[in-house]
Design an enzyme around this catalytic site. Structure first.
Site, PDB file in Angstrom:
ATOM      1  N   SER A 137       0.865  -1.194   0.000  1.00  0.00           N
ATOM      2  CA  SER A 137       0.000   0.000   0.000  1.00  0.00           C
ATOM      3  C   SER A 137       0.892   1.231   0.000  1.00  0.00           C
ATOM      4  O   SER A 137       2.053   1.158   0.445  1.00  0.00           O
ATOM      5  CB  SER A 137      -0.860   0.004   1.272  1.00  0.00           C
ATOM      6  OG  SER A 137      -1.400   1.292   1.493  1.00  0.00           O
ATOM      7  N   TYR A 173      -2.562  -1.196  10.471  1.00  0.00           N
ATOM      8  CA  TYR A 173      -2.429  -1.365   9.017  1.00  0.00           C
ATOM      9  C   TYR A 173      -1.082  -0.803   8.543  1.00  0.00           C
ATOM     10  O   TYR A 173      -0.354  -1.453   7.789  1.00  0.00           O
ATOM     11  CB  TYR A 173      -3.595  -0.637   8.339  1.00  0.00           C
ATOM     12  CG  TYR A 173      -3.688  -0.794   6.836  1.00  0.00           C
ATOM     13  CD1 TYR A 173      -4.111  -1.986   6.262  1.00  0.00           C
ATOM     14  CD2 TYR A 173      -3.369   0.268   5.985  1.00  0.00           C
ATOM     15  CE1 TYR A 173      -4.225  -2.114   4.884  1.00  0.00           C
ATOM     16  CE2 TYR A 173      -3.477   0.142   4.608  1.00  0.00           C
ATOM     17  CZ  TYR A 173      -3.912  -1.051   4.063  1.00  0.00           C
ATOM     18  OH  TYR A 173      -4.023  -1.181   2.699  1.00  0.00           O
TER      19      TYR A 173
HETATM   20  C1  BGC Z   1      -6.193   1.671   1.936  1.00  0.00           C
HETATM   21  C2  BGC Z   1      -7.379   2.523   1.590  1.00  0.00           C
HETATM   22  C3  BGC Z   1      -6.957   3.976   1.417  1.00  0.00           C
HETATM   23  C4  BGC Z   1      -5.807   4.068   0.437  1.00  0.00           C
HETATM   24  C5  BGC Z   1      -5.293   5.488   0.272  1.00  0.00           C
HETATM   25  C6  BGC Z   1      -5.100   1.873   0.935  1.00  0.00           C
HETATM   26  O1  BGC Z   1      -4.001   1.116   1.312  1.00  0.00           O
HETATM   27  O2  BGC Z   1      -6.582   0.305   1.930  1.00  0.00           O
HETATM   28  O3  BGC Z   1      -8.333   2.420   2.628  1.00  0.00           O
HETATM   29  O4  BGC Z   1      -8.047   4.731   0.910  1.00  0.00           O
HETATM   30  O5  BGC Z   1      -4.757   3.253   0.894  1.00  0.00           O
HETATM   31  O6  BGC Z   1      -5.095   6.143   1.487  1.00  0.00           O
END
Ligand code: BGC
Length: 267
Positions: free
Chosen positions: A155, A168
Protein backbone atom coordinates in the site's frame (compact mmCIF):
# COMPACT_ATOMS: atom_id res chain seq x y z
CA UNK A 1 1.41 -14.75 -23.74
CA UNK A 2 3.86 -13.71 -21.03
CA UNK A 3 2.98 -16.40 -18.48
CA UNK A 4 2.31 -19.52 -20.54
CA UNK A 5 3.19 -22.65 -18.57
CA UNK A 6 3.37 -20.84 -15.23
CA UNK A 7 1.28 -21.56 -12.16
CA UNK A 8 0.22 -18.68 -9.91
CA UNK A 9 -1.46 -18.50 -6.52
CA UNK A 10 -3.30 -15.24 -5.79
CA UNK A 11 -4.41 -14.87 -2.19
CA UNK A 12 -7.65 -12.99 -1.55
CA UNK A 13 -8.78 -13.32 -5.14
CA UNK A 14 -12.55 -13.45 -4.62
CA UNK A 15 -12.89 -9.69 -5.04
CA UNK A 16 -11.23 -6.37 -5.74
CA UNK A 17 -7.59 -6.18 -6.71
CA UNK A 18 -6.98 -9.90 -6.16
CA UNK A 19 -9.77 -10.84 -8.54
CA UNK A 20 -8.42 -8.52 -11.24
CA UNK A 21 -4.93 -10.00 -10.78
CA UNK A 22 -6.19 -13.58 -11.09
CA UNK A 23 -8.04 -12.73 -14.31
CA UNK A 24 -5.07 -10.86 -15.77
CA UNK A 25 -2.53 -13.60 -14.96
CA UNK A 26 -4.85 -16.17 -16.54
CA UNK A 27 -5.25 -13.98 -19.62
CA UNK A 28 -1.44 -14.02 -19.87
CA UNK A 29 -1.51 -17.83 -19.91
CA UNK A 30 -0.90 -18.75 -16.27
CA UNK A 31 -2.83 -21.43 -14.44
CA UNK A 32 -4.26 -19.67 -11.43
CA UNK A 33 -5.18 -20.85 -7.97
CA UNK A 34 -7.94 -18.72 -6.47
CA UNK A 35 -8.21 -18.25 -2.73
CA UNK A 36 -10.90 -16.73 -0.56
CA UNK A 37 -11.80 -16.64 3.10
CA UNK A 38 -15.40 -15.56 3.37
CA UNK A 39 -16.82 -14.97 -0.12
CA UNK A 40 -17.29 -18.26 -1.98
CA UNK A 41 -19.63 -16.49 -4.40
CA UNK A 42 -16.84 -14.03 -5.21
CA UNK A 43 -14.43 -16.89 -5.84
CA UNK A 44 -17.01 -18.46 -8.16
CA UNK A 45 -17.22 -15.16 -10.03
CA UNK A 46 -13.42 -15.00 -10.34
CA UNK A 47 -13.39 -18.57 -11.59
CA UNK A 48 -15.99 -17.78 -14.26
CA UNK A 49 -14.11 -14.65 -15.36
CA UNK A 50 -10.81 -16.50 -15.50
CA UNK A 51 -12.40 -19.12 -17.71
CA UNK A 52 -13.96 -16.43 -19.90
CA UNK A 53 -10.47 -14.95 -20.28
CA UNK A 54 -9.40 -18.35 -21.62
CA UNK A 55 -7.52 -19.37 -18.51
CA UNK A 56 -7.43 -22.43 -16.36
CA UNK A 57 -7.88 -22.19 -12.64
CA UNK A 58 -8.49 -24.05 -9.46
CA UNK A 59 -10.31 -22.75 -6.47
CA UNK A 60 -8.53 -24.00 -3.39
CA UNK A 61 -11.62 -24.75 -1.41
CA UNK A 62 -14.02 -26.94 -3.26
CA UNK A 63 -17.05 -24.66 -3.09
CA UNK A 64 -16.80 -22.88 -6.36
CA UNK A 65 -15.73 -25.83 -8.39
CA UNK A 66 -18.37 -28.50 -8.23
CA UNK A 67 -16.29 -31.25 -9.65
CA UNK A 68 -13.74 -30.88 -6.87
CA UNK A 69 -13.82 -32.09 -3.31
CA UNK A 70 -10.67 -30.34 -2.19
CA UNK A 71 -11.00 -28.28 0.90
CA UNK A 72 -8.32 -26.00 2.20
CA UNK A 73 -9.04 -23.57 4.97
CA UNK A 74 -7.87 -20.28 3.60
CA UNK A 75 -7.65 -17.83 6.43
CA UNK A 76 -4.39 -16.06 5.65
CA UNK A 77 -4.05 -15.13 9.29
CA UNK A 78 -3.50 -18.77 10.28
CA UNK A 79 -0.12 -20.23 9.48
CA UNK A 80 -1.43 -23.77 9.27
CA UNK A 81 -4.00 -22.70 6.67
CA UNK A 82 -1.42 -20.72 4.73
CA UNK A 83 0.87 -23.73 4.46
CA UNK A 84 -1.98 -25.97 3.40
CA UNK A 85 -3.04 -23.48 0.75
CA UNK A 86 0.44 -23.33 -0.78
CA UNK A 87 0.95 -27.08 -0.56
CA UNK A 88 -2.42 -27.79 -2.10
CA UNK A 89 -1.65 -25.42 -4.98
CA UNK A 90 1.60 -27.27 -5.61
CA UNK A 91 -0.01 -30.66 -5.46
CA UNK A 92 -2.91 -29.66 -7.69
CA UNK A 93 -0.84 -28.28 -10.56
CA UNK A 94 2.45 -30.07 -9.82
CA UNK A 95 4.38 -26.85 -9.22
CA UNK A 96 4.00 -23.22 -8.29
CA UNK A 97 5.98 -20.39 -9.90
CA UNK A 98 4.25 -17.17 -8.84
CA UNK A 99 2.82 -16.12 -5.51
CA UNK A 100 0.79 -12.94 -5.26
CA UNK A 101 0.34 -12.05 -1.61
CA UNK A 102 -2.73 -9.91 -2.09
CA UNK A 103 -5.06 -10.69 0.84
CA UNK A 104 -5.25 -7.80 3.26
CA UNK A 105 -7.54 -6.18 5.80
CA UNK A 106 -7.73 -2.84 7.61
CA UNK A 107 -9.60 -1.68 10.69
CA UNK A 108 -10.42 1.90 11.57
CA UNK A 109 -9.90 3.10 15.15
CA UNK A 110 -7.98 5.78 17.00
CA UNK A 111 -4.67 4.33 18.15
CA UNK A 112 -5.64 4.43 21.83
CA UNK A 113 -8.73 2.33 21.19
CA UNK A 114 -7.21 -0.46 19.09
CA UNK A 115 -7.93 -3.85 20.65
CA UNK A 116 -5.49 -6.71 20.78
CA UNK A 117 -7.89 -8.77 18.66
CA UNK A 118 -8.01 -6.15 15.89
CA UNK A 119 -4.25 -5.61 16.01
CA UNK A 120 -3.73 -9.35 15.63
CA UNK A 121 -6.29 -9.73 12.86
CA UNK A 122 -4.56 -7.05 10.76
CA UNK A 123 -0.98 -8.09 11.44
CA UNK A 124 -1.74 -11.78 11.01
CA UNK A 125 -3.31 -11.46 7.57
CA UNK A 126 -1.20 -8.60 6.20
CA UNK A 127 2.21 -9.64 7.49
CA UNK A 128 2.35 -13.07 9.13
CA UNK A 129 0.35 -14.64 6.31
CA UNK A 130 2.67 -13.14 3.71
CA UNK A 131 5.73 -14.25 5.68
CA UNK A 132 4.68 -17.88 5.88
CA UNK A 133 3.12 -18.15 2.42
CA UNK A 134 6.40 -16.85 1.00
CA UNK A 135 8.35 -19.27 3.17
CA UNK A 136 6.24 -22.18 1.90
CA UNK A 137 6.70 -21.33 -1.79
CA UNK A 138 10.42 -20.61 -1.23
CA UNK A 139 10.82 -24.09 0.27
CA UNK A 140 9.09 -25.58 -2.79
CA UNK A 141 11.17 -23.58 -5.28
CA UNK A 142 14.49 -24.22 -3.56
CA UNK A 143 13.73 -27.93 -3.24
CA UNK A 144 12.77 -28.23 -6.90
CA UNK A 145 15.55 -25.85 -8.03
CA UNK A 146 13.22 -23.56 -9.94
CA UNK A 147 13.13 -19.79 -10.11
CA UNK A 148 10.05 -17.94 -8.85
CA UNK A 149 8.34 -14.62 -8.44
CA UNK A 150 6.80 -13.22 -5.27
CA UNK A 151 4.67 -10.10 -5.60
CA UNK A 152 3.22 -8.50 -2.49
CA UNK A 153 0.28 -6.15 -2.69
CA UNK A 154 1.36 -3.56 -0.17
CA UNK A 155 0.00 0.00 0.00
CA UNK A 156 1.07 3.61 -0.23
CA UNK A 157 0.88 3.24 3.55
CA UNK A 158 4.09 1.25 3.64
CA UNK A 159 5.48 4.78 3.30
CA UNK A 160 2.75 7.25 4.28
CA UNK A 161 1.10 7.76 7.67
CA UNK A 162 -2.61 6.88 7.81
CA UNK A 163 -4.03 8.15 11.12
CA UNK A 164 -6.58 5.79 12.68
CA UNK A 165 -5.02 2.84 10.86
CA UNK A 166 -1.88 2.32 12.95
CA UNK A 167 -1.92 -1.48 12.78
CA UNK A 168 -2.43 -1.36 9.02
CA UNK A 169 0.53 1.01 8.63
CA UNK A 170 2.68 -1.20 10.87
CA UNK A 171 1.80 -4.23 8.72
CA UNK A 172 2.59 -2.50 5.43
CA UNK A 173 5.79 -0.94 6.78
CA UNK A 174 6.79 -4.44 7.87
CA UNK A 175 6.01 -5.71 4.40
CA UNK A 176 8.35 -3.15 2.90
CA UNK A 177 11.28 -4.42 4.97
CA UNK A 178 10.31 -8.07 4.51
CA UNK A 179 10.50 -7.56 0.75
CA UNK A 180 13.88 -5.86 0.96
CA UNK A 181 15.27 -8.56 3.22
CA UNK A 182 13.94 -11.48 1.18
CA UNK A 183 15.10 -9.98 -2.10
CA UNK A 184 18.65 -10.42 -0.81
CA UNK A 185 18.14 -13.76 0.90
CA UNK A 186 16.27 -15.42 -1.98
CA UNK A 187 18.22 -13.94 -4.92
CA UNK A 188 20.75 -16.79 -4.99
CA UNK A 189 17.85 -19.13 -5.74
CA UNK A 190 16.51 -17.05 -8.61
CA UNK A 191 13.50 -15.92 -6.61
CA UNK A 192 12.54 -12.25 -6.92
CA UNK A 193 10.41 -10.35 -4.42
CA UNK A 194 8.69 -7.03 -5.14
CA UNK A 195 5.91 -4.89 -3.75
CA UNK A 196 3.12 -3.22 -5.63
CA UNK A 197 1.74 -0.35 -3.55
CA UNK A 198 -1.75 0.77 -4.54
CA UNK A 199 -3.25 4.08 -3.46
CA UNK A 200 -7.01 4.53 -3.34
CA UNK A 201 -8.50 1.86 -5.55
CA UNK A 202 -12.23 1.36 -6.07
CA UNK A 203 -12.66 -1.96 -4.24
CA UNK A 204 -14.69 -3.36 -1.32
CA UNK A 205 -11.98 -2.37 1.20
CA UNK A 206 -12.98 1.23 0.44
CA UNK A 207 -16.78 0.77 0.60
CA UNK A 208 -17.15 3.23 3.49
CA UNK A 209 -15.08 5.87 1.76
CA UNK A 210 -16.98 5.42 -1.49
CA UNK A 211 -20.22 6.13 0.38
CA UNK A 212 -18.93 9.25 2.09
CA UNK A 213 -19.12 12.06 -0.46
CA UNK A 214 -17.23 14.55 1.67
CA UNK A 215 -14.26 12.25 2.43
CA UNK A 216 -14.18 11.01 -1.13
CA UNK A 217 -14.14 14.55 -2.51
CA UNK A 218 -11.28 15.50 -0.20
CA UNK A 219 -9.30 12.42 -1.19
CA UNK A 220 -9.84 13.03 -4.89
CA UNK A 221 -8.35 16.50 -4.46
CA UNK A 222 -5.17 14.78 -3.26
CA UNK A 223 -4.88 12.53 -6.29
CA UNK A 224 -3.09 14.38 -9.09
CA UNK A 225 -4.61 12.14 -11.78
CA UNK A 226 -8.02 13.12 -10.42
CA UNK A 227 -9.68 9.74 -10.01
CA UNK A 228 -9.64 6.60 -7.91
CA UNK A 229 -7.71 3.68 -9.32
CA UNK A 230 -9.42 0.63 -10.75
CA UNK A 231 -8.29 -2.94 -10.00
CA UNK A 232 -7.09 -3.26 -13.61
CA UNK A 233 -4.69 -0.36 -12.97
CA UNK A 234 -2.88 -2.66 -10.55
CA UNK A 235 -3.17 -6.02 -12.29
CA UNK A 236 -1.15 -5.07 -15.38
CA UNK A 237 1.87 -4.21 -13.25
CA UNK A 238 1.56 -7.47 -11.35
CA UNK A 239 1.49 -9.41 -14.63
CA UNK A 240 4.65 -7.62 -15.73
CA UNK A 241 6.44 -8.32 -12.43
CA UNK A 242 5.43 -11.99 -12.68
CA UNK A 243 6.91 -12.29 -16.17
CA UNK A 244 10.42 -12.88 -17.49
CA UNK A 245 10.55 -9.21 -18.50
CA UNK A 246 11.04 -8.50 -14.80
CA UNK A 247 13.77 -11.07 -14.16
CA UNK A 248 16.28 -8.41 -13.07
CA UNK A 249 13.91 -6.57 -10.75
CA UNK A 250 13.87 -7.44 -7.06
CA UNK A 251 13.50 -5.71 -3.71
CA UNK A 252 11.54 -2.77 -5.10
CA UNK A 253 8.21 -1.14 -4.43
CA UNK A 254 6.12 0.17 -7.32
CA UNK A 255 3.42 2.73 -6.50
CA UNK A 256 0.13 2.64 -8.38
CA UNK A 257 -1.57 5.67 -6.90
CA UNK A 258 -2.32 8.34 -9.50
CA UNK A 259 0.41 10.47 -7.91
CA UNK A 260 -1.11 10.41 -4.40
CA UNK A 261 2.13 9.61 -2.58
CA UNK A 262 3.80 12.86 -3.51
CA UNK A 263 0.69 14.93 -2.96
CA UNK A 264 -0.78 13.49 0.21
CA UNK A 265 -2.51 15.56 2.87
CA UNK A 266 -4.37 13.90 5.71
CA UNK A 267 -7.91 15.09 6.34
C1 BGC B 1 -6.19 1.67 1.94
C2 BGC B 1 -7.38 2.52 1.59
C3 BGC B 1 -6.96 3.98 1.42
C4 BGC B 1 -5.81 4.07 0.44
C5 BGC B 1 -5.29 5.49 0.27
C6 BGC B 1 -5.10 1.87 0.94
O1 BGC B 1 -4.00 1.12 1.31
O2 BGC B 1 -6.58 0.31 1.93
O3 BGC B 1 -8.33 2.42 2.63
O4 BGC B 1 -8.05 4.73 0.91
O5 BGC B 1 -4.76 3.25 0.89
O6 BGC B 1 -5.10 6.14 1.49
Amino acid sequence: MKLAGKVALVTGSSQGIGQAIAIRLAAEGAKVVINYRSHPEGAAETLAKVRAAGGECYCADGYCNNEKGYSVGADLGMVEDVRRLVNESVSHYGSLDILVNNAGIEKHAPFWEVTEADYEAVLNVNLKGVFFATQAIAQHLIETQRPGKIINVSSVHEELPFPNFAAYCASKGGLKMLTRDLSVELAPYGITVNNVAPGAIETPINTKLLNDAEKLGALLKNIPLGRLGQPRDVSGLVAFLASEDADYITGSTFFVDGGLTWNYQEQ
